[in-house]
Design a protein around this motif. Sequence first.
Motif, PDB file in Angstrom:
ATOM      1  N   THR A   1       8.760   4.056   4.870  1.00 15.28           N
ATOM      2  CA  THR A   1       7.225   4.937   5.027  1.00 15.28           C
ATOM      3  C   THR A   1       6.220   4.052   6.257  1.00 15.28           C
TER       4      THR A   1
ATOM      5  N   LYS B   1       0.894  -1.521  -0.288  1.00 12.06           N
ATOM      6  CA  LYS B   1      -0.179   0.110   0.003  1.00 12.06           C
ATOM      7  C   LYS B   1       0.673   1.201  -0.058  1.00 12.06           C
ATOM      8  N   VAL B   2       2.205   0.766   0.809  1.00 12.01           N
ATOM      9  CA  VAL B   2       2.731   2.689   0.296  1.00 12.01           C
ATOM     10  C   VAL B   2       3.191   3.100  -0.868  1.00 12.01           C
TER      11      VAL B   2
ATOM     12  N   ARG C   1       7.808  10.951   0.599  1.00 12.13           N
ATOM     13  CA  ARG C   1       7.883  11.525   1.368  1.00 12.13           C
ATOM     14  C   ARG C   1       8.575  11.540   2.963  1.00 12.13           C
TER      15      ARG C   1
ATOM     16  N   VAL D   1       2.105   6.549   5.933  1.00 10.83           N
ATOM     17  CA  VAL D   1       0.661   5.836   5.264  1.00 10.83           C
ATOM     18  C   VAL D   1       0.137   5.515   6.109  1.00 10.83           C
TER      19      VAL D   1
END
Length: 329
Positions: free
Chosen positions: A322, A154-155, A299, A328
Motif C-alpha cells: 500500500t 496509517k495505511v 486498493r 495513502v
Amino acid sequence: MIAQEDFWNDPDTATAKLKERTRISDLIETWDKIFAEIEDAETLLELAHEEEDKEVEREVELQLNRLGQKVKKFSVAIMLDGEDDTKSAIVSINAGAGGTDSQDWTEMLFRMYTRWIDKKGLKLQMIDYQPGDEAGIKGVTFSVSGEYSYGLLKVESGVHRLVRISPFNAGGKRQTSFASVFVYPELKDEIRVEIDEGDLRIDVYRASGAGGQHVNKTSSAVRITHLPTGVVVQCQQEPSQHRNKEIAMKVLQSRLYQLEKEKQNRKMQDLHDTKDDIAWGSQIRSYVLHPYRMVKDHRTDYEVGDVDRVLDGDLDQFIEETLLSGKVK
C-alpha cells in the motif's frame, strides 16, 4: 542550518533537524551500500558469463534476490517521509454491521494488530476497551509507540470485511462482518491544538470490562465530547479519573489535529459519517475464510491465500504494497 550560530536558540527545532539529518544520512548510506552491491553483482555476472561458470551465475542470482528485498525495504523507507510518519499512533477499532459476529471480528482484528506490534518490537498502551454484549469487542482504542508507528499503521485506516461460517449461527450459515480501523498520529508537546474548555462536555461513569479492582466501584471512566466537531473520546483503563481524563484529552487533541490537517490538504472527510457506514462497498480489505481462503486489499489488488498467517500478525506485506502504491499519503 546546523552550522548556523543561532541553531540551538530553539532546542526543539534543533533536535528535530538533527533527527531529520540522521534519517537522510542513513538513507544515503543505505543507498550507497545497495549501489555498491549492485556493481559487485554486475562485475561477478560478467566474469561468470566469460568463464561460462553456471555455479557463479546461480550465486549471483541468489545475491540479486537478496538485493531485491533490500531495494524494496529501502523503497518503503523513503515513502515514510510524511510530516507525522515518525510519530506514535492512536488506533481505534470499532464493530460495524453484523452484530455479535462483527464484535467477534473486532476482537480478531485487535489480536492481529497486537501480534504485529509484538513482532515489530513496538509498544502498545491500552486507552479504552468496550466488551461485546455476548462475545468479542464493541470498540477498542490503544496507542502504539516505536519507530514509524504512525507511518506504517496509517495505511490500515478503513473498513475491514470478514466472510466466514458464523460460529454464532446454529444453522451454520455464511456471515459477512465489518469493523472499522481509524489511525491518528499522537501529538507531542511541540505541537499544540487549542481546545476551548467551553466546547467540551465531560461525562464520568463506572468502568466496564478488564481493568483491575477499581472497575465498577468508582466513577473513574471519562468520556469527552467536543461539541463543535462531534468528536467523542473516552478512557477507562486507569484507576484514577484524573489520569483517564488526561489520556482522553490527548486522544481528543490528536483527533482534532488530524481533522484540521485534512482541511488544510483539502482532503477533509467526515470521519464520523464514515463510522456510520461500516458496511458494504466501503471496505479496504477483505478476509475470506469460506467458501475459499484469501485476504485481498482492494486498493492495490494485492492478495494472499494464507489467511491464518495474516490474522497472526503478518501484515508487513500489505503495509508495504500500500505504501509503495502511493494510495495513502
